[in-house]
Each structure stands twice: as structure tokens, then as C-alpha cells.
Enzyme design. Structure first.
Site, mmCIF file in Angstrom:
data_model
loop_
_atom_site.group_PDB
_atom_site.id
_atom_site.type_symbol
_atom_site.label_atom_id
_atom_site.label_comp_id
_atom_site.label_asym_id
_atom_site.label_seq_id
_atom_site.Cartn_x
_atom_site.Cartn_y
_atom_site.Cartn_z
ATOM 1 N N TRP A 1 27.720 47.406 44.696
ATOM 2 C CA TRP A 1 29.059 46.891 44.961
ATOM 3 C C TRP A 1 29.678 47.681 46.126
ATOM 4 O O TRP A 1 29.592 48.896 46.181
ATOM 5 C CB TRP A 1 29.931 47.000 43.699
ATOM 6 C CG TRP A 1 31.337 46.583 43.976
ATOM 7 C CD1 TRP A 1 31.803 45.296 44.087
ATOM 8 C CD2 TRP A 1 32.444 47.442 44.246
ATOM 9 N NE1 TRP A 1 33.138 45.317 44.411
ATOM 10 C CE2 TRP A 1 33.557 46.613 44.516
ATOM 11 C CE3 TRP A 1 32.605 48.817 44.301
ATOM 12 C CZ2 TRP A 1 34.813 47.118 44.817
ATOM 13 C CZ3 TRP A 1 33.854 49.331 44.612
ATOM 14 C CH2 TRP A 1 34.947 48.485 44.866
ATOM 15 N N ARG B 1 34.743 44.703 33.433
ATOM 16 C CA ARG B 1 36.057 44.291 33.924
ATOM 17 C C ARG B 1 36.771 43.461 32.848
ATOM 18 O O ARG B 1 37.393 42.449 33.150
ATOM 19 C CB ARG B 1 35.945 43.500 35.231
ATOM 20 C CG ARG B 1 37.186 43.639 36.118
ATOM 21 C CD ARG B 1 37.243 42.599 37.216
ATOM 22 N NE ARG B 1 38.315 42.915 38.156
ATOM 23 C CZ ARG B 1 38.920 42.037 38.929
ATOM 24 N NH1 ARG B 1 38.565 40.771 38.910
ATOM 25 N NH2 ARG B 1 39.874 42.394 39.750
ATOM 26 N N TRP C 1 35.349 30.955 45.032
ATOM 27 C CA TRP C 1 34.693 30.950 43.718
ATOM 28 C C TRP C 1 34.116 32.337 43.473
ATOM 29 O O TRP C 1 33.143 32.710 44.111
ATOM 30 C CB TRP C 1 33.596 29.882 43.711
ATOM 31 C CG TRP C 1 32.897 29.693 42.409
ATOM 32 C CD1 TRP C 1 32.327 30.652 41.636
ATOM 33 C CD2 TRP C 1 32.675 28.452 41.725
ATOM 34 N NE1 TRP C 1 31.768 30.110 40.513
ATOM 35 C CE2 TRP C 1 31.957 28.744 40.551
ATOM 36 C CE3 TRP C 1 32.989 27.121 41.993
ATOM 37 C CZ2 TRP C 1 31.561 27.757 39.650
ATOM 38 C CZ3 TRP C 1 32.583 26.138 41.100
ATOM 39 C CH2 TRP C 1 31.891 26.454 39.937
ATOM 40 N N ASP C 2 34.727 33.050 42.540
ATOM 41 C CA ASP C 2 34.329 34.437 42.305
ATOM 42 C C ASP C 2 33.465 34.548 41.053
ATOM 43 O O ASP C 2 33.450 33.656 40.198
ATOM 44 C CB ASP C 2 35.592 35.300 42.167
ATOM 45 C CG ASP C 2 35.396 36.705 42.712
ATOM 46 O OD1 ASP C 2 34.242 37.182 42.733
ATOM 47 O OD2 ASP C 2 36.397 37.335 43.105
ATOM 48 N N CYS D 1 31.698 34.114 46.203
ATOM 49 C CA CYS D 1 31.995 35.540 46.139
ATOM 50 C C CYS D 1 31.515 36.016 44.788
ATOM 51 O O CYS D 1 31.648 35.311 43.799
ATOM 52 C CB CYS D 1 33.508 35.731 46.275
ATOM 53 S SG CYS D 1 34.079 37.413 46.015
ATOM 54 N N ASP E 1 33.217 43.503 49.084
ATOM 55 C CA ASP E 1 34.613 43.872 48.867
ATOM 56 C C ASP E 1 34.999 45.048 49.757
ATOM 57 O O ASP E 1 36.168 45.423 49.816
ATOM 58 C CB ASP E 1 34.843 44.267 47.394
ATOM 59 C CG ASP E 1 34.995 43.049 46.499
ATOM 60 O OD1 ASP E 1 35.142 41.938 47.031
ATOM 61 O OD2 ASP E 1 34.954 43.203 45.268
HETATM 62 C C1 GLA Z 1 37.059 40.360 43.203
HETATM 63 C C2 GLA Z 1 37.014 39.866 44.636
HETATM 64 C C3 GLA Z 1 38.309 40.252 45.317
HETATM 65 C C4 GLA Z 1 39.464 39.637 44.552
HETATM 66 C C5 GLA Z 1 39.437 40.087 43.102
HETATM 67 C C6 GLA Z 1 40.466 39.349 42.292
HETATM 68 O O1 GLA Z 1 37.048 41.754 43.149
HETATM 69 O O2 GLA Z 1 35.905 40.350 45.308
HETATM 70 O O3 GLA Z 1 38.316 39.810 46.652
HETATM 71 O O4 GLA Z 1 39.378 38.240 44.634
HETATM 72 O O5 GLA Z 1 38.174 39.836 42.523
HETATM 73 O O6 GLA Z 1 40.499 39.732 40.953
#
Ligand code: GLA
Length: 724
Positions: free
Chosen positions: A190, A434, A468-469, A517, A539
Site C-alpha cells: 500500500w 478498516r 469504484w474503491d 481503485c 494512495d
Molecule cells: C481509499 C482511497 C482514497 C479514498 C478513501 C475513502 O483509501 O484510496 O482515495 O477514496 O478510500 O475512504
């Protein structure tokens, strides 16, 4: 690149077809403008690999697949032969492409040629086990103009009994027998993704893989192999990229017999895919190519292929807009007034797409609650999102929204209603990372729920874009509703259903764009890229770290899809770089801004306005041009990247000095990919170019090079060359 390609037009023109087959020698020859690939049927019916390298055109040059003799009782001929898709059976002790267990416990599988079919640029070779009706179809698609070959396999259980597949690979690739090979690959974690590694290929096996249910930050499914003599712009490079966003595996194996074999597909770890009579399993697509112009040539080949053949819309897809994302400014504290204010500020800078990040839904005031409840938070947006979206559209920007559809918090209505929807072993503790759990997308009801939620959002509101995470990996991968023998289908069906959701969404909402993402670059591969418009590489937006992340990223992936933001300082590492340095770093991909605009001074906004206007002038060149990595941040205190537009009319150079020492001048920069006879108008950003002539010839720029006055720490400049 373009000049090199011309050399290969001769063989292609002579052979005319991308796929040839010789009845007499029983050999197939697959040819692109940069490569050829040959496979043959041996006398015993085995299908063997014969050649992979620079283009050939004459079928008769290729010998048939010859029979080998046993070297000893310990080194049987099966070990010496490069089987194109080896089953695990007989005296074969190396990495198989397919391994099955029958109901009665028999596990031997020996595959022989059955038939084949050529249709245009597609070749199917059917194999069958020597006794049972277990069929494997090897699919090949040749992209002659792009220099890429695509492979995968379909496994069919034609028997009357169930089978369990324990290994199903997409392809085995063979390098010419020899020594001195080096493997180049991408690793990370990460906030430190796509770090470049290069090392000798020794005897034994190197494993690149994900066991995490997504592509993962730790390894990326891409490889490049050279003879130890390739550089950025010279030498032979064989490369490949696997299109799978779940558990994947690529093994690089060097045997005692000088074979170098790369095998890739579904990860064999925790893999057991049941196949009932009549059922089939398709393995992921595996793309590969060959370049005679080093790692730069290999990556330019991949970039062009991705832009034109992989991304949704291909050649017709629009250039990526300049984006603003609210995350770093507001985190979870979003509301209509605050977002409107940010949107106004972003619009004034020239931003084209405004994205509201996390915090807009359910009881999402921190990361402990709300995931799964994809309805607009009534306290934050009493009138829904329409007011904000209309405002954003009124400012001539598109609106985008953050979602994390695969996840659920224990503190959510969704989890209270459907605790059985999460991936878990029922009698074991489940890890929350998380504070969230992963929904079992492999289940049809979960898939429909997620599709329904997103379809509703996209239908109800004028949303142009979803970020889209996916902020955690899969763990404790149980699917308790199924029999123990069926449960491990989860690894495959999860990803299939994810793909299906995105495909259906795009079909229903043709204007919708998606960014992939996963806590940064956790889901970047050619499988997801078939269905998203850009990806979030990391990130980590600290500009100096980013230069290395981007260097690794662009080995495999096109700058067009490389979302890159300008954020505030001090950033990661406690480091502060000047705003121009941050802009120029981000302008090498799809430019975005993630800074807190509420804290910017007028001077910051002026720099941003100027840089965004500049970006719009060069964006087509950056996003669709050829990339030359002229100087690497790993080996130099100066990083230089150059982009040349497809028509050769514009070129842009980005140069960064990280830390000057001993008052040494920056090195001369030799440009590439220009027309030596042409004249270029030279325009330097910030007057840091020492060569003051307003026009320079391509010959001068490439042979004498240019000098830039980069001094001190974190100095940077850009030079725009327009062909006259
Ligand atoms: C992740 C993404 C960030 C943001 C956060 C939101 O960490 O990589 O860019 O969108 O989630 O909780």
C-alpha cells in the site's frame, strides 16, 4: 518505434496472413509486425512450442516438432519437450498448465492434438486426454498491427463424471533455450506500488502471485524477460500481462535442461474448481509480445494496445478530463454547501470533472459505519444529490461519485439484514480490516443487489463517473451455503460477477465512466482495464515517490489510464515539494487535483490555473502518445520522461531534479522519437531551458541534446516541442 515498425512491414506483407498453417510440417506460425510465434504437432500428437521472437515469414524455415529421446530414466523426454499446454500426467515434473482429479481419484492427464480451426486472426487448437473425454481448447488471437498475441484456454468435462480442477492456467510461454535471462517484474505494498525489480533467472521457480482475492499491491501480473543485455531502448524483451483481478499466479521456471517457461493463470493456491459433466471453465486472458527496442519499446507496444484494444471504447474513448476529488479536503465531512464551494473553486481552475469521495451515504461519518447503505445521507444532503449535481453541471463540470460496493461495515443496515452475505467461515472469527468485511459477490443475490444499487444511483442522478474503491482484501474465504467441495469456486466466481456488474452497468449507462481503485493500485490489470476508464495507481501522492511509482506503472500500463493528483504538502515522508513540481509530476498521466482548495492561496490558484491550461494543450500527446523514459529516478538525480504525439507534431518533455549535489549541472537530455529533418518550435515552462534558440532541428535535439537549468532540491521544468 514507428521507424522500427516499418522494418517489420516487409515480413507481414510477404506472409499476408497473421496465422499460417503447414499441412506437411503440421506447424502454425502466428505473426505480428513485431513478433512471430510458432507451435507444431509432434509425431506422438503432442502440441509443442517451437519459436517466440522477432518476426519470421517463411513457413518452410520452421522444422516440425521433433521427437526427443530420454536422457536417462531420471530425465525422460517429456521433461525436455516444450509442451504448449502441459497436463499433469506421465513423467512430467514441472509446472503443469492443467491438473485434474477424477471422481475415482485418477489424476493422470496427457493431452494430445485433436483438431484445429483458423478464423481470421483467431486460432483454436483442441486437445484431448489420451483416454478420457477431457477437452482443452487453446485460444489464440493475433493482433498483427499491435504486436500482441492473446491466449487462454477452455477446459471442458466431456466425461460422465465430475472432475475437480486443481490448476487451470491460461498459457505456458517458452523463451528460446539459453542462459543469462533476467526477469523484470513489479512489486509493492500500500502506498508503494509498482516498484521495478530486475534479477537473474536462476534454476528453480520464481512465483509472482496474489492470494488476496484482488490483483493486489504486492505483485502486479506483468513480466518482462531479456537476455541480460536489454536497456530502456535497446535489446530483445519478451513480455506478458495477465488479465485477472482475483487470485492469479505467474511462475517463471528455469529447468535443468535450459528451458525457461512462464506459466500463468488462476492461482493454484487454495484452488479447486469442480466441473460437472458438460461444464466448462475459461481461464483468464494472457497477453504477450516481443520487442527489439528494449523495455521502452515493450511498454509502448502495450500502451498502444491497451488504448486501442483493451479500454472501453478503444480508439474512440475520450481523453481523460481534469478531475477534482474532495477526499483530502473534506474526508467524511461532506455536505451540500461545502461541496458546492469546492466545486466553484475547482471550476475556476479549469477542472472538468468534480468527484465527491467517501462520506455521502448511510451513517458514514468515519470508517466504522455505513458501508453497504448506498442511500444519500439525509443530514448531509437533505434534498438528495440533485442540488449539488445541478450546481456542478452548471459550472460546466461533470459529476463523479465515490462508491465501495463490495464492502460492508458491521454497523450498517445491510449487515443487520444480511449477515450471511459476507465472506466467512461460520464458526471462525472473521477479520475486519478498516472495520469492514467483504460481501460474497460470488452469490447471485449479492451480485444483483450491488448491480441494483449502482444502477439506481446512475439512473436517478446525472453521474458521469464512479470511483469504484475496494479497501481491503479477502480473508477467511468461506462460502458456507455451498458444499465443501464447491466453496472454492468463490475465487473465480467473485471476479466473474464483479466483471459482469461493471459490464451491465456500462451497457445500461453508456455515458458512465469508472475508475478502478483498491486502496490505491490494488486492482490494476488488463482484466479490469477492459471495463474501466482509468485507475488509481497509489494512495501515495507525494510527488517524488510518485515518480518511481509512475516509472514502474508505465512499464505495463498506459499514461492515459494513470490517474495522478496534485495534493498538499507536507505529504508522505514529511516531504514538501514545490507546487510546480507536483503539477508536472501529475501532468504525466490523467491530471487530477486532490488538494484542499480551501487552504490554497491566490498564488497557488494562479499556478494551478496556468498548469491546467498548459496540460490541456499537451494532454492528447501525454495520453495517446509514445512514452520515452529518458532518465530514471532509480539511477539518476534527474528524472526525464518524453511523450511524442501519434502524428509526431508535438512532443513534451518533463524533467525533475530531486537533489543537486556538489553544484553539478544537470545532464544533457537526448530526445527520442523526433523527425531528424524537421524543425521544432521550442517552448520551455519557467525559462529553465539553457538552449535559447526558439527553433531546433530534430537531429540536434536527439544528437546534441538539450540542457536544462535544474538546481537545488525538487526543481522541475517542461519543454513543449511543436513541429513546424
Ligand atoms: C481509499 C482511497 C482514497 C479514498 C478513501 C475513502 O483509501 O484510496 O482515495 O477514496 O478510500 O475512504
Amino acid at each position: 518505434m514507428r521507424r522500427n515498425a516499418a522494418l517489420f512491414l516487409i515480413p507481414l506483407a510477404l506472409s499476408a496472413q497473421a496465422i499460417q498453417y503447414s499441412e506437411s510440417s503440421r506447424v502454425w506460425l502466428l505473426t505480428t509486425r513485431q513478433s512471430s510465434y510458432a507451435v507444431g504437432i509432434a509425431a506422438d500428437g503432442a502440441v509443442r512450442h517451437l519459436y517466440w521472437g522477432a518476426p519470421l515469414w517463411r513457413m518452410d524455415d520452421l522444422p516440425p516438432a521433433a521427437a526427443r529421446r530420454d536422457l536417462s530414466s531420471f530425465d525422460p523426454r517429456q521433461m525436455l519437450e516444450n509442451e504448449e499446454f502441459p497436463g499433469w500426467g506421465g513423467p512430467r515434473y514441472y509446472e503443469p498448465a492443467l491438473k485434474v482429479t477424477r471422481e475415482n481419484g485418477d489424476r493422470d492427464l496427457v493431452l494430445k492434438y485433436a483438431s484445429h480451426r483458423i478464423q481470421g486472426n483467431d486460432l483454436d487448437i483442441a486437445l484431448k486426454d489420451i483416454r478420457d473425454d477431457i477437452q482443452v481448447t487453446l485460444h489464440y488471437t493475433v493482433y498483427p498491427e499491435h504486436g500482441i498475441l492473446r491466449r487462454n484456454a477452455t477446459i471442458r468435462n466431456g466425461t460422465a463424471h465430475p472432475l475437480t480442477i486443481e490448476s487451470a492456467q491460461s498459457a505456458a510461454w517458452y523463451l528460446p533455450p539459453g542462459d543469462g535471462y533476467q526477469l523484470t517484474y513489479l512489486t509493492g505494498r500500500w502506498a508503494a506500488e509498482t516498484q521495478l525489480n530486475r534479477e537473474p533467472i536462476h534454476e528453480g521457480m520464481k512465483v509472482l502471485e496474489s492470494r488476496k482475492g484482488h490483483t493486489s499491491h504486492n505483485f502486479n501480473p506483468w513480466f518482462a524477460i531479456d537476455r541480460g543485455d536489454a536497456g530502456e531502448e535497446n535489446g530483445r524483451v519478451w513480455f506478458g500481462a495477465l488479465a485477472w483481478s482475483g487470485n492469479w499466479r505467474i511462475t517463471v521456471e528455469r529447468t535443468a535442461y535450459r528451458q525457461v517457461r512462464v506459466t500463468g493463470g488462476f492461482n493454484t493456491f487454495d484452488f479447486a474448481y469442480p466441473l460437472k459433466p458438460g461444464e466448462t471453465l475459461d481461464t483468464p486472458l494472457f497477453y504477450a509480445g516481443f520487442s527489439e527496442s528494449g523495455f521502452g519499446g515493450a511498454s509502448r507496444t502495450l500502451h498502444r494496445f491497451e488504448r486501442e484494444e483493451v479500454l472501453p471504447g478503444g480508439k474512440e474513448s475520450r481523453l481523460r478530463p481534469v478531475l477534482y476529488n474532495s477526499w483530502e479536503a473534506t474526508t467524511f465531512n461532506v455536505n451540500e454547501a461545502g461541496q458546492k464551494e469546492l466545486a466553484e473553486k475547482a471550476a475556476r481552475l479549469g477542472v472538468e470533472l468534480f468527484v465527491m469521495d467517501d462520506g455521502w451515504f448511510g451513517k458514514r461519518n468515519n470508517d466504522r459505519a455505513g458501508l453497504g447503505d448506498w442511500f444519500v445521507n439525509p443530514q448531509k444532503f437533505p434534498q438528495g444529490l440533485k442540488g449539488l449535481i445541478d450546481h456542478v453541471n452548471g459550472l460546466k463540470m461533470d459529476f463523479g461519485l465515490w462508491v465501495e460496493p463490495e464492502m460492508v461495515n458491521a454497523d450498517s443496515d445491510l449487515y443487520r439484514q444480511h449477515p450471511d452475505w459476507v465472506i466467512r467461515f461460520p464458526d471462525r472469527p472473521r477479520s475486519e480490516l478498516r472495520n469492514q468485511m467483504v460481501l460474497n459477490l460470488a452469490r447471485a443475490d449479492v451480485k444483483e443487489y450491488i448491480f441494483g444499487v449502482l444502477d439506481k444511483l446512475a439512473g436517478e442522478y446525472h453521474i458521469r463517473y464512479f470511483k469504484w474503491d475496494m479497501n481491503r482484501a479477502v480473508s477467511e474465504p468461506g462460502w458456507p451455503e455451498l458444499a465443501a467441495t464447491e466453496q472454492r469456486k468463490l475465487w473465480v466466481d467473485y471476479v466473474r460477477n464483479l466483471y459482469e456488474i461493471v459490464d451491465r452497468l456500462r451497457a445500461r449507462h453508456p455515458q458512465l465512466e469508472i475508475e478502478s481503485c483498491s486502496g490505491g493500485g490494488g486492482r490494476v490489470d488488463l482484466g479490469i482495464l477492459q471495463r474501466v476508464d482509468e485507475v488509481w495507481p497509489s494512495d501515495n501522492t507525494e510527488a517524488f515517490d510518485r515518480l518511481r511509482i509512475q516509472e514502474g506503472f508505465t512499464q505495463a500500463y498506459a499514461p492515459k489510464i494513470m490517474s495522478a493528483w496534485v495534493t498538499d504538502v507536507p505529504n508522505m515522508n514529511g516531504r514538501s515539494t514545490p507546487l510546480v513540481f507536483r503539477f508536472l509530476t501529475a501532468m504525466q498521466g490523467a491530471l487530477g487535483i486532490g488538494a484542499n482548495l480551501n487552504r490554497w492561496t491566490q498564488q497557488d490558484s494562479d499556478v494551478a490555473t496556468r498548469m491546467i491550461a498548459l496540460y490541456k494543450r499537451i494532454r492528447a500527446t501525454v495520453q495517446t502518445g509514445d512514452l520515452y523514459r529518458l532518465s530514471s529516478p532509480r539511477t539518476n538525480d534527474v528524472t526525464v520522461n518524453q511523450y511524442v504525439s501519434p502524428d509526431g507534431k508535438q512532443s513534451v518533455l518533463f524533467a525533475f531534479r530531486h537533489s543537486q549535489e556538489y553544484n553539478t549541472a544537470a545532464p544533457v537530455i537526448y530526445l527520442r522519437g523526433l523527425d531528424e529533418r524537421a524543425l521544432y518550435r521550442v517552448e520551455a515552462v519557467d525559462g529553465k531551458l539553457l538552449d535559447r534558440q526558439p527553433q531546433l532541428s530534430g537531429a540536434y535535439l536527439m544528437r546534441a541534446g538539450i540542457n536544462v537549468n535544474l538546481r537545488g532540491d525538487f526543481d522541475s521544468t517542461a519543454v513543449i516541442l511543436d513541429r513546424l
